[in-house]
Design a protein around this motif. Structure first.
Motif, PDB file in Angstrom:
ATOM      1  N   TYR A   1       0.646  -1.131  -0.285  1.00 46.08           N
ATOM      2  CA  TYR A   1       0.021  -0.118  -0.053  1.00 46.08           C
ATOM      3  C   TYR A   1       0.702   1.191   0.372  1.00 46.08           C
ATOM      4  O   TYR A   1       1.737   1.263   0.491  1.00 46.08           O
TER       5      TYR A   1
ATOM      6  N   MET B   1       1.074   5.052  -0.031  1.00 48.67           N
ATOM      7  CA  MET B   1       0.566   6.419   0.479  1.00 48.67           C
ATOM      8  C   MET B   1       1.033   7.441  -0.262  1.00 48.67           C
ATOM      9  O   MET B   1       2.030   7.530  -0.406  1.00 48.67           O
TER      10      MET B   1
ATOM     11  N   TYR C   1       3.059   0.151   2.786  1.00 47.06           N
ATOM     12  CA  TYR C   1       3.525  -0.426   3.088  1.00 47.06           C
ATOM     13  C   TYR C   1       3.150  -2.077   3.335  1.00 47.06           C
ATOM     14  O   TYR C   1       3.052  -2.205   1.834  1.00 47.06           O
TER      15      TYR C   1
ATOM     16  N   LYS D   1       6.887  -1.411   6.756  1.00 46.81           N
ATOM     17  CA  LYS D   1       6.969   0.095   6.504  1.00 46.81           C
ATOM     18  C   LYS D   1       8.234   0.122   5.647  1.00 46.81           C
ATOM     19  O   LYS D   1       9.150   0.230   6.449  1.00 46.81           O
TER      20      LYS D   1
ATOM     21  N   ASP E   1      -2.590  -9.186   1.236  1.00 52.60           N
ATOM     22  CA  ASP E   1      -3.132  -8.294   0.802  1.00 52.60           C
ATOM     23  C   ASP E   1      -3.267  -6.645   1.923  1.00 52.60           C
ATOM     24  O   ASP E   1      -3.393  -7.678   2.856  1.00 52.60           O
ATOM     25  N   ILE E   2      -3.319  -6.429   0.787  1.00 51.70           N
ATOM     26  CA  ILE E   2      -3.616  -5.179   2.327  1.00 51.70           C
ATOM     27  C   ILE E   2      -4.421  -3.507   2.272  1.00 51.70           C
ATOM     28  O   ILE E   2      -4.144  -3.382   0.125  1.00 51.70           O
ATOM     29  N   GLU E   3      -5.614  -3.010   2.685  1.00 50.47           N
ATOM     30  CA  GLU E   3      -6.438  -2.431   2.155  1.00 50.47           C
ATOM     31  C   GLU E   3      -6.549  -0.884   3.022  1.00 50.47           C
ATOM     32  O   GLU E   3      -6.562  -1.419   4.338  1.00 50.47           O
ATOM     33  N   MET E   4      -6.734   0.179   3.084  1.00 48.75           N
ATOM     34  CA  MET E   4      -6.865   1.231   3.985  1.00 48.75           C
ATOM     35  C   MET E   4      -9.072   1.060   3.760  1.00 48.75           C
ATOM     36  O   MET E   4      -9.399   1.344   2.758  1.00 48.75           O
TER      37      MET E   4
ATOM     38  N   SER F   1      -8.217   3.026   8.735  1.00 51.16           N
ATOM     39  CA  SER F   1      -7.057   1.700   9.562  1.00 51.16           C
ATOM     40  C   SER F   1      -6.743   0.799   8.754  1.00 51.16           C
ATOM     41  O   SER F   1      -7.450   0.992   7.325  1.00 51.16           O
ATOM     42  N   PHE F   2      -6.139  -0.493   8.989  1.00 54.24           N
ATOM     43  CA  PHE F   2      -6.226  -1.235   7.283  1.00 54.24           C
ATOM     44  C   PHE F   2      -6.011  -2.223   7.490  1.00 54.24           C
ATOM     45  O   PHE F   2      -6.058  -2.483   9.111  1.00 54.24           O
TER      46      PHE F   2
ATOM     47  N   ILE G   1      -5.432  -6.085   7.029  1.00 57.54           N
ATOM     48  CA  ILE G   1      -4.652  -7.214   5.950  1.00 57.54           C
ATOM     49  C   ILE G   1      -5.146  -8.384   6.617  1.00 57.54           C
ATOM     50  O   ILE G   1      -5.228  -8.608   7.224  1.00 57.54           O
TER      51      ILE G   1
END
Length: 299
Positions: free
Chosen positions: A182, A184, A191, A203, A261-264, A269-270, A272
């Motif tokens: 992810y 920013m 991330y 990170k 995977d990761i999403e906001m 917040s995230f 994962i």
């Protein structure tokens, strides 16, 4: 699976074996396969005209494009009937300038318009580069940049998709089983998921925006009761970055099981996700991390 009800439809624009331009050899060749990460980049801000980035997790040898993984870029256009089509032939990306690439899985589009492609495999010897009985990933096991060839894989690779130019492997971001990412909007903070069992959550904060050649790598630590949460800075030494996960656990980093995977979320917040692995042996990582935590508690 496409949901029923007529609200969705699909078109096949590109598949393994389709002809792609191998521009550096001035010829065409069958495309690599095991397509994974996709990214659409508008041309002149258009929603109906752009290029489509495609990662290849392929491990098959390829005489024309090169062994290991890879990527392709396609120019695509959508007409007034919402049908997509290719504009010309796709182009294969030439990774020779960085000693090749391996198992390009997920990735991320940076805020400044480049692609970061994740090398998901983190070999520990040259033998692992071509260990398969029928398919060979990397046949060239000669030293690269003064180090064993296997050390050249397991990084994030940055590419300019419009110029089809590989910009470099971003070693400051650490070497591990790179998967989801992810980015920013500050152009500095990323991330990164680690698709291993055991895995760490990382990170990276670049020293300078839009420059990933130097920066600080961190690993996540959370106490069992979730009250203590913080990022552990890793040293910037070559060995630390080469074995980032090992050093993260030595600092007491939290242990995960194949981060995917990761999403906001809307609240900042995230979320994962873990793929998981039933047969994972986490005992060594637990012992290393526990030893650190006990030393910290008694110091």
């Amino acid at each position: 699976m496409i949901p029923s009800g007529g609200q969705y439809h699909y078109q096949i624009l590109f598949a393994e074996g389709d002809q792609v331009n191998v521009s550096w050899k001035k010829e065409k060749a069958p495309a690599k396969g095991s397509n994974d990460f996709l990214a659409f980049l508008p041309i002149n801000g258009a929603a109906d005209h752009g290029i489509l980035w495609v990662n290849h997790e392929s491990e098959k040898p390829h005489e024309q494009i090169g062994d290991g993984g890879g990527a392709s870029v396609l120019e695509v256009f959508r007409d007034s009937l919402n049908n997509w089509s290719l504009v010309g032939f796709p182009y294969a990306i030439n990774f020779d300038s960085v000693g090749g690439t391996l198992h390009n899985c997920l990735g991320v589009l940076t805020p400044w318009g480049t692609i970061l492609s994740s090398e998901e495999i983190e070999p520990r010897s040259n033998r692992e580069l071509n260990a398969g009985p029928a398919e060979v990933a990397i046949r060239d096991t000669s030293d690269y940049l003064g180090q064993k060839r296997w050390k050249n894989f397991g990084w994030m690779v940055e590419i300019d998709p419009f110029k089809q130019k590989v910009l470099g492997k971003r070693r400051a971001m650490g070497r591990f089983m790179h998967e989801g990412n992810y980015a920013m909007p500050d152009g500095r903070t990323f991330y990164m998921m680690d698709d291993e069992a055991p895995a760490a959550f990382f990170k990276f904060v670049a020293d300078t925006a839009e420059n990933l050649n130097s920066g600080q790598l961190f690993a996540w630590r959370m106490t069992p009761d979730s009250t203590g949460r913080h990022w552990l800075p890793l040293s910037r030494g070559r060995d630390t970055l080469m074995y980032a996960r090992d050093y993260a656990f030595r600092l007491g980093a939290t242990i995960f099981n194949r981060l995917e995977d990761i999403e906001m979320l809307k609240d900042g917040s995230f979320l994962i996700t873990e793929t998981g692995k039933d047969s994972a042996d986490l005992s060594r990582a637990i012992a290393v991390s526990y030893t650190h935590l006990r030393a910290h508690e008694t110091s």
